[in-house]
Design a protein around this motif. Structure first.
Motif, PDB file in Angstrom:
ATOM      1  N   LEU A   1      47.153  94.173  66.991  1.00  0.00           N
ATOM      2  CA  LEU A   1      48.263  94.659  66.338  1.00  0.00           C
ATOM      3  C   LEU A   1      48.015  95.843  65.676  1.00  0.00           C
ATOM      4  CD1 LEU A   1      49.990  91.488  64.460  1.00  0.00           C
ATOM      5  CD2 LEU A   1      50.587  92.497  66.519  1.00  0.00           C
ATOM      6  N   ALA A   2      48.881  96.788  65.638  1.00  0.00           N
ATOM      7  CA  ALA A   2      48.739  98.048  64.970  1.00  0.00           C
ATOM      8  C   ALA A   2      49.645  97.972  63.479  1.00  0.00           C
ATOM      9  CB  ALA A   2      49.046  99.117  65.870  1.00  0.00           C
ATOM     10  N   VAL A   3      49.132  98.124  62.418  1.00  0.00           N
ATOM     11  CA  VAL A   3      49.555  97.882  61.287  1.00  0.00           C
ATOM     12  C   VAL A   3      49.433  98.977  60.310  1.00  0.00           C
ATOM     13  CG1 VAL A   3      49.490  95.225  61.575  1.00  0.00           C
ATOM     14  CG2 VAL A   3      47.905  96.579  60.108  1.00  0.00           C
ATOM     15  N   GLU A   4      50.577  99.001  59.614  1.00  0.00           N
ATOM     16  CA  GLU A   4      50.571  99.962  58.141  1.00  0.00           C
ATOM     17  C   GLU A   4      49.861  98.934  57.306  1.00  0.00           C
ATOM     18  OE1 GLU A   4      50.959 102.919  57.666  1.00  0.00           O
ATOM     19  OE2 GLU A   4      52.060 103.612  59.524  1.00  0.00           O
ATOM     20  N   PRO A   5      48.517  99.287  56.807  1.00  0.00           N
ATOM     21  CA  PRO A   5      47.880  98.270  55.876  1.00  0.00           C
ATOM     22  C   PRO A   5      48.734  98.002  54.524  1.00  0.00           C
ATOM     23  CG  PRO A   5      46.426  99.978  56.654  1.00  0.00           C
ATOM     24  CD  PRO A   5      47.552 100.321  57.128  1.00  0.00           C
ATOM     25  N   ALA A   6      49.453  98.928  54.125  1.00  0.00           N
ATOM     26  CA  ALA A   6      50.230  98.819  52.654  1.00  0.00           C
ATOM     27  C   ALA A   6      51.414  97.558  53.008  1.00  0.00           C
ATOM     28  CB  ALA A   6      50.711  99.888  52.030  1.00  0.00           C
ATOM     29  N   ARG A   7      51.938  97.655  54.278  1.00  0.00           N
ATOM     30  CA  ARG A   7      52.818  96.627  54.599  1.00  0.00           C
ATOM     31  C   ARG A   7      52.190  95.477  54.982  1.00  0.00           C
ATOM     32  NH1 ARG A   7      55.671  99.531  59.168  1.00  0.00           N
ATOM     33  NH2 ARG A   7      56.205  97.486  59.776  1.00  0.00           N
TER      34      ARG A   7
ATOM     35  N   VAL B   1      38.999  95.723  53.770  1.00  0.00           N
ATOM     36  CA  VAL B   1      39.670  95.562  55.294  1.00  0.00           C
ATOM     37  C   VAL B   1      40.592  96.661  55.418  1.00  0.00           C
ATOM     38  CG1 VAL B   1      41.274  94.031  56.387  1.00  0.00           C
ATOM     39  CG2 VAL B   1      39.072  92.968  55.200  1.00  0.00           C
ATOM     40  N   TRP B   2      41.487  96.841  54.205  1.00  0.00           N
ATOM     41  CA  TRP B   2      42.523  97.870  54.395  1.00  0.00           C
ATOM     42  C   TRP B   2      41.956  99.278  54.475  1.00  0.00           C
ATOM     43  CZ3 TRP B   2      45.656  94.419  56.032  1.00  0.00           C
ATOM     44  CH2 TRP B   2      45.405  93.255  55.411  1.00  0.00           C
ATOM     45  N   GLU B   3      40.981  99.654  53.552  1.00  0.00           N
ATOM     46  CA  GLU B   3      40.310 100.890  53.876  1.00  0.00           C
ATOM     47  C   GLU B   3      39.753 101.116  55.017  1.00  0.00           C
ATOM     48  OE1 GLU B   3      37.303 100.505  50.886  1.00  0.00           O
ATOM     49  OE2 GLU B   3      38.955 100.590  49.121  1.00  0.00           O
ATOM     50  N   ALA B   4      39.186 100.153  56.001  1.00  0.00           N
ATOM     51  CA  ALA B   4      38.780 100.347  57.136  1.00  0.00           C
ATOM     52  C   ALA B   4      39.733 100.608  58.188  1.00  0.00           C
ATOM     53  CB  ALA B   4      37.907  99.042  57.536  1.00  0.00           C
ATOM     54  N   LEU B   5      41.005 100.036  58.100  1.00  0.00           N
ATOM     55  CA  LEU B   5      42.210 100.064  58.989  1.00  0.00           C
ATOM     56  C   LEU B   5      42.550 101.538  58.719  1.00  0.00           C
ATOM     57  CD1 LEU B   5      44.003  96.771  58.681  1.00  0.00           C
ATOM     58  CD2 LEU B   5      42.709  97.746  60.556  1.00  0.00           C
TER      59      LEU B   5
ATOM     60  N   LEU C   1      43.022  93.423  64.304  1.00  0.00           N
ATOM     61  CA  LEU C   1      44.002  94.735  63.830  1.00  0.00           C
ATOM     62  C   LEU C   1      43.401  96.009  63.855  1.00  0.00           C
ATOM     63  CD1 LEU C   1      45.056  92.986  60.561  1.00  0.00           C
ATOM     64  CD2 LEU C   1      46.124  92.648  62.720  1.00  0.00           C
ATOM     65  N   VAL C   2      44.358  97.029  64.234  1.00  0.00           N
ATOM     66  CA  VAL C   2      44.100  98.383  63.817  1.00  0.00           C
ATOM     67  C   VAL C   2      45.134  99.299  62.898  1.00  0.00           C
ATOM     68  CG1 VAL C   2      42.574  98.700  66.102  1.00  0.00           C
ATOM     69  CG2 VAL C   2      45.107  98.956  66.075  1.00  0.00           C
ATOM     70  N   GLY C   3      44.855 100.394  62.660  1.00  0.00           N
ATOM     71  CA  GLY C   3      45.873 101.030  61.846  1.00  0.00           C
ATOM     72  C   GLY C   3      46.908 101.509  62.942  1.00  0.00           C
ATOM     73  N   ALA C   4      48.010 101.940  62.194  1.00  0.00           N
ATOM     74  CA  ALA C   4      49.268 102.223  63.163  1.00  0.00           C
ATOM     75  C   ALA C   4      49.015 103.682  63.807  1.00  0.00           C
ATOM     76  CB  ALA C   4      50.335 102.482  62.063  1.00  0.00           C
ATOM     77  N   GLU C   5      47.969 104.537  63.248  1.00  0.00           N
ATOM     78  CA  GLU C   5      47.840 105.859  64.198  1.00  0.00           C
ATOM     79  C   GLU C   5      46.915 105.448  65.100  1.00  0.00           C
ATOM     80  OE1 GLU C   5      47.583 109.526  65.570  1.00  0.00           O
ATOM     81  OE2 GLU C   5      48.868 108.696  64.103  1.00  0.00           O
ATOM     82  N   THR C   6      45.898 104.453  64.740  1.00  0.00           N
ATOM     83  CA  THR C   6      44.876 104.057  65.801  1.00  0.00           C
ATOM     84  C   THR C   6      45.727 103.342  67.100  1.00  0.00           C
ATOM     85  OG1 THR C   6      43.139 104.080  64.502  1.00  0.00           O
ATOM     86  CG2 THR C   6      42.907 102.634  66.606  1.00  0.00           C
ATOM     87  N   GLY C   7      46.634 102.599  66.680  1.00  0.00           N
ATOM     88  CA  GLY C   7      47.547 102.007  67.716  1.00  0.00           C
ATOM     89  C   GLY C   7      48.403 102.696  68.677  1.00  0.00           C
ATOM     90  N   ARG C   8      48.788 104.052  68.022  1.00  0.00           N
ATOM     91  CA  ARG C   8      49.379 105.040  68.882  1.00  0.00           C
ATOM     92  C   ARG C   8      48.424 105.796  69.752  1.00  0.00           C
ATOM     93  NH1 ARG C   8      52.769 105.456  64.107  1.00  0.00           N
ATOM     94  NH2 ARG C   8      51.195 106.670  63.039  1.00  0.00           N
ATOM     95  N   ARG C   9      47.230 106.044  69.637  1.00  0.00           N
ATOM     96  CA  ARG C   9      46.260 106.508  70.139  1.00  0.00           C
ATOM     97  C   ARG C   9      45.906 105.396  71.360  1.00  0.00           C
ATOM     98  NH1 ARG C   9      41.431 107.381  66.415  1.00  0.00           N
ATOM     99  NH2 ARG C   9      40.405 108.311  68.312  1.00  0.00           N
TER     100      ARG C   9
END
Length: 403
Positions: A130-136, A151-155, A202-210
């Motif tokens: 899943l690619a997520v915005e950590p804050a959400r 965890v959220w800093e790593a994402l 989980l990955v961050g949203a930008e990583t998910g786009r890549r």
């Protein structure tokens, strides 16, 4: 390590533990794997191990790095209102905004949120992400995970948070980097249990786009636990057969999640002991160290020792940060390093510790079973098919030299 940009194409559907993910693979592009720790162009000429003394090679070892500063335990962030998911929806395509609004208006539904998702491949093995915005997404996580800022800093840094079950199933090592087939390399920063069936990480949203993950195919639904059945029926009616709806959460899952969430940290030193003594030659050292892993041939350890450091003559650090005669990454050593000579210290620079440590790591990945399991274990040592072929070729040469 450079980022390989590829156009990803949908090729199949994978069903994993109750959740469907679109499996993505490179379109008309061969998988590409990078390695930073070995020169794979060396020939397979083997060294005379009976005359190579491990102790002599220690004088050429690089000094160990300074001891890192202790990590301060995280305390969590203020103002987080947890909304545990009751339903996990996975669609075959992006969920329309109208559909999400209709779900949000259902009776008992209190909150919905959608995220990108899909599967990537690492050396042919599918990894559902899943690619997520950590804050959400943080509000949807179990409390033990939500309270871990790391965890959220790593994402946000573009790193991977692996599900605890995926770490065990795939043999992932915290702190290691894994090359996505025709995609970027991902560092596994931590592991945790998110309680979402089929999600390996989980990955961050930008990583998910890549990575080419599909936008808006995953939906989380919150509401009262006692109304789960009604929400489930309403969501299924709206979505029809085009999506899968999985009930998650509940008291049973919550207890299970709390235990697994304690793994949200880098693995500490294990204090393993595997006494092999201090043999006078590498030949004897490799043979004794192989007994740490029943079924593992000493020739495989000898081959890795030759390819990685020429039996202690090039102990690093490598360009990737690997250290010692068996070229361990420090995070991997913390998990699998052993005290081989019984001096009370598991020393990454000492061949008497590093060689049995390599046997311990290979064994944890199935090397003692031989065949394809051995090849896969060697791949986990260095994620490259060319590396695997090189090691196994050198191992065969050692078997011929020492029948």
């Amino acid at each position: 390590m450079g980022v390989l940009v590829a156009i990803l194409a949908v090729t199949a559907l994978a069903v994993t533990t109750g959740a469907i993910f679109l499996v993505l693979s490179p379109a008309d592009s061969p998988a590409q794997v990078r390695t930073e720790t070995s020169d794979l162009r060396r020939d397979t000429t083997v060294r005379d191990l009976a005359r190579l003394a491990p102790q002599a090679d220690l004088t050429q070892a690089s000094p160990p790095p300074a001891t890192p500063a202790p990590v301060v335990a995280a305390t969590g962030g203020p103002g987080i209102t947890l909304t545990p998911p009751r339903l996990f929806v996975v669609s075959q395509s992006t969920l329309p905004e109208r559909t999400k609004q209709d779900i949000a208006r259902l009776g008992h539904v209190q909150k919905v949120d959608s995220f990108d998702g899909g599967a990537v491949r690492v050396s042919g093995a599918a990894l559902n992400l899943l690619a997520v915005e950590p804050a959400r997404f943080r509000a949807w996580a179990p409390k033990a995970v939500a309270d871990q800022p790391r965890v959220w800093e790593a994402l946000n840094r573009g790193e991977l948070i692996a599900d605890s079950a995926a770490v065990r199933r795939l043999g992932l090592v915290l702190g290691a980097r894994y090359q996505v087939d025709s995609g970027p390399a991902l560092r596994v920063a931590a592991s945790a249990s998110f309680g979402l069936p089929g999600v390996d990480g989980l990955v961050g949203a930008e990583t998910g786009r890549r990575l080419g993950l599909l936008p808006g195919v995953a939906l989380l639904v919150n509401g009262p636990e006692k109304a789960v059945a009604a929400m489930d029926a309403g969501v299924r009616k709206l979505l029809g057969s085009g999506a899968q709806v999985v009930v998650v959460g509940g008291s049973r899952t919550a207890r299970k999640t709390e235990v697994k969430a304690e793994q949200v940290r880098e693995r500490a030193p294990t204090g393993n002991r595997a006494t092999v003594g201090r043999p006078g030659s590498y030949l004897e050292l490799y043979r004794k160290a192989a007994t740490v892993c029943p079924g593992l041939s000493w020739t495989v350890l000898a081959a890795i020792g030759q390819v990685e450091s020429s039996h202690g003559r090039n102990n690093g650090p490598s360009s990737a940060g690997a250290l010692g005669p068996m070229q361990f990454m420090p995070a991997t050593w913390k998990a699998y390093g052993v005290d081989g000579d019984g001096d009370g210290v598991a020393d990454i620079w000492s061949p008497y510790d590093a060689v049995p440590g390599a046997a311990n790591y290979l064994c944890a990945n199935g090397a003692g079973q031989g065949g394809k399991k051995l090849a896969k274990a060697v791949w986990f040592y260095n994620h490259s098919t060319a590396y695997v072929n090189k090691v196994l070729s050198v191992a065969q040469a050692y078997a011929r030299a020492y029948p």
